[in-house]
Write a protein that holds these residues in place. Sequence first.
Motif, mmCIF file in Angstrom:
data_model
loop_
_atom_site.group_PDB
_atom_site.id
_atom_site.type_symbol
_atom_site.label_atom_id
_atom_site.label_comp_id
_atom_site.label_asym_id
_atom_site.label_seq_id
_atom_site.Cartn_x
_atom_site.Cartn_y
_atom_site.Cartn_z
ATOM 1 N N VAL A 75 1.079 -7.635 -0.755
ATOM 2 C CA VAL A 75 0.824 -6.517 -1.659
ATOM 3 C C VAL A 75 0.497 -5.310 -0.788
ATOM 4 N N ALA A 76 1.202 -4.217 -1.002
ATOM 5 C CA ALA A 76 1.046 -3.020 -0.161
ATOM 6 C C ALA A 76 -0.340 -2.416 -0.324
ATOM 7 N N ASP A 77 -1.033 -2.206 0.801
ATOM 8 C CA ASP A 77 -2.331 -1.530 0.775
ATOM 9 C C ASP A 77 -2.191 -0.055 1.164
ATOM 10 N N LYS A 78 -0.961 0.357 1.431
ATOM 11 C CA LYS A 78 -0.607 1.759 1.665
ATOM 12 C C LYS A 78 0.873 1.896 1.332
ATOM 13 N N ASP A 79 1.356 3.111 1.182
ATOM 14 C CA ASP A 79 2.783 3.309 0.936
ATOM 15 C C ASP A 79 3.573 2.843 2.148
ATOM 16 N N LEU A 80 4.631 2.082 1.872
ATOM 17 C CA LEU A 80 5.504 1.559 2.916
ATOM 18 C C LEU A 80 6.929 1.981 2.609
ATOM 19 N N ARG A 81 7.823 1.729 3.536
ATOM 20 C CA ARG A 81 9.232 2.066 3.364
ATOM 21 C C ARG A 81 10.049 0.782 3.514
ATOM 22 N N CYS A 82 10.954 0.513 2.560
ATOM 23 C CA CYS A 82 11.829 -0.656 2.641
ATOM 24 C C CYS A 82 12.795 -0.464 3.813
ATOM 25 N N CYS A 83 12.896 -1.474 4.653
ATOM 26 C CA CYS A 83 13.768 -1.375 5.830
ATOM 27 C C CYS A 83 15.243 -1.493 5.465
ATOM 28 N N GLU A 84 15.557 -1.865 4.234
ATOM 29 C CA GLU A 84 16.951 -2.000 3.806
ATOM 30 C C GLU A 84 17.441 -0.771 3.051
ATOM 31 N N CYS A 85 16.729 -0.376 1.979
ATOM 32 C CA CYS A 85 17.199 0.721 1.125
ATOM 33 C C CYS A 85 16.447 2.030 1.365
ATOM 34 N N ASN A 86 15.381 1.973 2.152
ATOM 35 C CA ASN A 86 14.581 3.144 2.534
ATOM 36 C C ASN A 86 13.753 3.729 1.379
ATOM 37 N N LYS A 87 13.645 3.019 0.255
ATOM 38 C CA LYS A 87 12.804 3.486 -0.842
ATOM 39 C C LYS A 87 11.343 3.203 -0.527
#
Length: 83
Positions: free
Chosen positions: A25-37
């Motif tokens: 579960v993200a504890d900060k904003d992250l970036r998807c390594c596949e779609c970059n969302k």
Amino acid sequence: MSDCGVCLYYEADETAYEIQESIQVADKDLRCCECNKTISIGTKYAEAILYMDQDEDGNPSDPHTYTTCLICDEVADAFYCGG
């Protein structure tokens, strides 16, 4: 072979010695390594830690961490063939 008969393949310059996969579960904003969302705080995502080498004692070393949104993770599970 996937259920629909479509397979995605990849080529890697280097293969991982060991892979640890988990749902986090993200504890900060992250970036998807596949779609970059953006994977927003509080959102579940797939985390893969790839160990590319071993140290002198045989323990995994040189980790690379990848974060993937659950949609891209589901696509990979459905369409990647052969591991």
